[in-house]
Design a protein around this motif. Sequence first.
Motif, PDB file in Angstrom:
ATOM      1  N   LEU A 255       0.838  -1.206   0.000  1.00 36.06           N
ATOM      2  CA  LEU A 255       0.000   0.000   0.000  1.00 36.06           C
ATOM      3  C   LEU A 255       0.874   1.257   0.000  1.00 36.06           C
ATOM      4  O   LEU A 255       0.659   2.193  -0.781  1.00 36.06           O
ATOM      5  CB  LEU A 255      -0.923  -0.011   1.234  1.00 36.06           C
ATOM      6  CG  LEU A 255      -1.799   1.224   1.367  1.00 36.06           C
ATOM      7  CD1 LEU A 255      -2.844   1.287   0.259  1.00 36.06           C
ATOM      8  CD2 LEU A 255      -2.489   1.270   2.727  1.00 36.06           C
ATOM      9  N   LEU A 256       1.895   1.270   0.885  1.00 34.93           N
ATOM     10  CA  LEU A 256       2.735   2.480   0.986  1.00 34.93           C
ATOM     11  C   LEU A 256       3.511   2.743  -0.297  1.00 34.93           C
ATOM     12  O   LEU A 256       3.644   3.894  -0.725  1.00 34.93           O
ATOM     13  CB  LEU A 256       3.693   2.370   2.181  1.00 34.93           C
ATOM     14  CG  LEU A 256       3.061   2.563   3.562  1.00 34.93           C
ATOM     15  CD1 LEU A 256       4.106   2.405   4.659  1.00 34.93           C
ATOM     16  CD2 LEU A 256       2.379   3.929   3.680  1.00 34.93           C
ATOM     17  N   VAL A 257       4.022   1.689  -0.901  1.00 37.43           N
ATOM     18  CA  VAL A 257       4.788   1.892  -2.140  1.00 37.43           C
ATOM     19  C   VAL A 257       3.859   2.369  -3.249  1.00 37.43           C
ATOM     20  O   VAL A 257       4.224   3.237  -4.050  1.00 37.43           O
ATOM     21  CB  VAL A 257       5.550   0.602  -2.539  1.00 37.43           C
ATOM     22  CG1 VAL A 257       6.168   0.742  -3.926  1.00 37.43           C
ATOM     23  CG2 VAL A 257       6.649   0.320  -1.518  1.00 37.43           C
ATOM     24  N   THR A 258       2.624   1.865  -3.264  1.00 39.67           N
ATOM     25  CA  THR A 258       1.670   2.336  -4.277  1.00 39.67           C
ATOM     26  C   THR A 258       1.371   3.819  -4.078  1.00 39.67           C
ATOM     27  O   THR A 258       1.500   4.622  -5.007  1.00 39.67           O
ATOM     28  CB  THR A 258       0.345   1.526  -4.192  1.00 39.67           C
ATOM     29  OG1 THR A 258       0.639   0.165  -4.482  1.00 39.67           O
ATOM     30  CG2 THR A 258      -0.690   2.059  -5.165  1.00 39.67           C
ATOM     31  N   VAL A 259       0.962   4.192  -2.865  1.00 36.16           N
ATOM     32  CA  VAL A 259       0.434   5.553  -2.689  1.00 36.16           C
ATOM     33  C   VAL A 259       1.522   6.600  -2.446  1.00 36.16           C
ATOM     34  O   VAL A 259       1.291   7.791  -2.654  1.00 36.16           O
ATOM     35  CB  VAL A 259      -0.629   5.625  -1.558  1.00 36.16           C
ATOM     36  CG1 VAL A 259      -1.717   4.592  -1.776  1.00 36.16           C
ATOM     37  CG2 VAL A 259      -0.017   5.494  -0.168  1.00 36.16           C
ATOM     38  N   PHE A 260       2.712   6.157  -1.993  1.00 35.93           N
ATOM     39  CA  PHE A 260       3.716   7.171  -1.652  1.00 35.93           C
ATOM     40  C   PHE A 260       5.131   6.651  -1.880  1.00 35.93           C
ATOM     41  O   PHE A 260       6.045   6.973  -1.138  1.00 35.93           O
ATOM     42  CB  PHE A 260       3.521   7.602  -0.193  1.00 35.93           C
ATOM     43  CG  PHE A 260       3.987   9.011   0.090  1.00 35.93           C
ATOM     44  CD1 PHE A 260       3.672  10.054  -0.761  1.00 35.93           C
ATOM     45  CD2 PHE A 260       4.730   9.300   1.229  1.00 35.93           C
ATOM     46  CE1 PHE A 260       4.089  11.356  -0.499  1.00 35.93           C
ATOM     47  CE2 PHE A 260       5.151  10.592   1.504  1.00 35.93           C
ATOM     48  CZ  PHE A 260       4.829  11.622   0.634  1.00 35.93           C
ATOM     49  N   GLY A 261       5.290   5.851  -2.927  1.00 35.91           N
ATOM     50  CA  GLY A 261       6.615   5.348  -3.260  1.00 35.91           C
ATOM     51  C   GLY A 261       7.434   6.430  -3.916  1.00 35.91           C
ATOM     52  O   GLY A 261       8.058   7.269  -3.262  1.00 35.91           O
ATOM     53  N   LYS A 262       7.384   6.463  -5.233  1.00 36.89           N
ATOM     54  CA  LYS A 262       8.128   7.482  -5.981  1.00 36.89           C
ATOM     55  C   LYS A 262       7.609   8.887  -5.668  1.00 36.89           C
ATOM     56  O   LYS A 262       8.362   9.854  -5.598  1.00 36.89           O
ATOM     57  CB  LYS A 262       7.984   7.175  -7.485  1.00 36.89           C
ATOM     58  CG  LYS A 262       9.057   7.803  -8.319  1.00 36.89           C
ATOM     59  CD  LYS A 262       9.090   7.206  -9.710  1.00 36.89           C
ATOM     60  CE  LYS A 262       8.003   7.830 -10.571  1.00 36.89           C
ATOM     61  NZ  LYS A 262       7.992   7.346 -11.943  1.00 36.89           N
ATOM     62  N   LEU A 263       6.308   8.968  -5.432  1.00 41.52           N
ATOM     63  CA  LEU A 263       5.704  10.290  -5.195  1.00 41.52           C
ATOM     64  C   LEU A 263       6.329  11.013  -3.996  1.00 41.52           C
ATOM     65  O   LEU A 263       6.413  12.241  -3.964  1.00 41.52           O
ATOM     66  CB  LEU A 263       4.190  10.107  -4.977  1.00 41.52           C
ATOM     67  CG  LEU A 263       3.369  11.376  -4.804  1.00 41.52           C
ATOM     68  CD1 LEU A 263       3.452  12.263  -6.049  1.00 41.52           C
ATOM     69  CD2 LEU A 263       1.907  11.042  -4.493  1.00 41.52           C
TER      70      LEU A 263
END
Length: 422
Positions: A89-97
Amino acid sequence: MNAYCLATYRSFDEKADFHKKATSIAVGLTVGSWTELPEAQKAQMEKHLGKVISVEVHEPAHGEPTSNRYADITIAYPDINFSRDIPALLVTVFGKLSMDGKIKLIDLSFSSDFLSGFSGPKFGIQGVRELLGVHDRPLLMSIFKSVVGYELPALREQFYLQAAGGVDLIKDDEILFENPLTPLEKRIEICLEAAAQATKETGQKLLYAVNLTGPTSKLASQAKKAIGAGANALLFNVLAYGFDTLHELSTDPEITIPIMAHPAMAGATYPSPHYGISASVLLGKLMRLAGADLVLFPSPYGSVVMPREENMAIKHALLTDDLRKDYIYNAPADVQLKLAASFPVPSAGIHPGLVPLILRDFGKDVIVNAGGGIHGHPLGTIAGGQAFRQAIDATMQGITLQDYARTHPELQSAIDTWGTPE
Ligand code: 1AE
């Protein structure tokens, strides 16, 4: 019907078109590109596409610097894109972003399906209170200080002095790792001996949170070794290992004691208004979801200060029963999900004079926690614990600390040393 988890960001930019930015996040972090896709592929990819839920733009008022221009952007991410675990979940919503300009993740909510993969704290507030047999007052915790380089007898003595002052819990210092002078099993043995001695005198039960450390692959076996040696609570530096490690430990059926989450390293993540992850997500929602029974975090009043508003947001995230409102996005009418509440432990530089403020903010379901504020008492460590218990008793009875201190010399001495807030 598709299920979604929601992420809300605060994005700062003096000129950006925030609606465009929201769309680029929703598309960029899901299907990658949208407008260029042929119609047939669009139909196929639709279920994977993120959706912009809201964009609330804050234009700076007249005279306010333009650098204060921001928008709160909420994006819905389809569950179908990620597995049921916090890292995904964290990598999806706030990985590169997280590395892409002035942007902070300020809130998360989960689909009921995602949330149902998490059982939360095994003990929580109720379970910890039951272990201690204390239901009607805030608890008091003491922290070992000066532990590195000491031998077992010195630790035993320090444990006894803390326990004899009337504390309910004692935790290892988070910087005490596996070491030849005070190895885990020996440490547990001598601390529990000292606990038994103090309990005979005070009639009080005690929990000792021993620091669970070492390589990730050995943590579960180390925890079980600790339990085998009689440990009745664990301290864990969650952020150094990751939320999923906490989740693994808290869901292990053989780990049958409360887990206390230390916030070490949290300062690298939450304090900036422009970057990172908000304290209520980092030390609130994710800690509870991953199964922390007790969560430490800085208070608004001690030596490491967190704004009160953020403290109250953590409290809400740890305690709220209203999961439909605060945790679940689009909850189906029949969904019945529960998470036990995690015990809030506002900490760092706490002394007895601060107890009325902490109890005003948190009520009865809080753990008052101190290291220096107990060991640094001018009349010694036992008096340090007693002064805190007196401050808690006074506040619970609606008596000012100054009045109570007239007949309680330990509290008087603490107030003389550290004062009380104006
Ligand atoms: C926010 C963590 C506080 C902590 O772990 C700690 O050791 C506090 O010690 P004192 O009370 O500031 O001495």
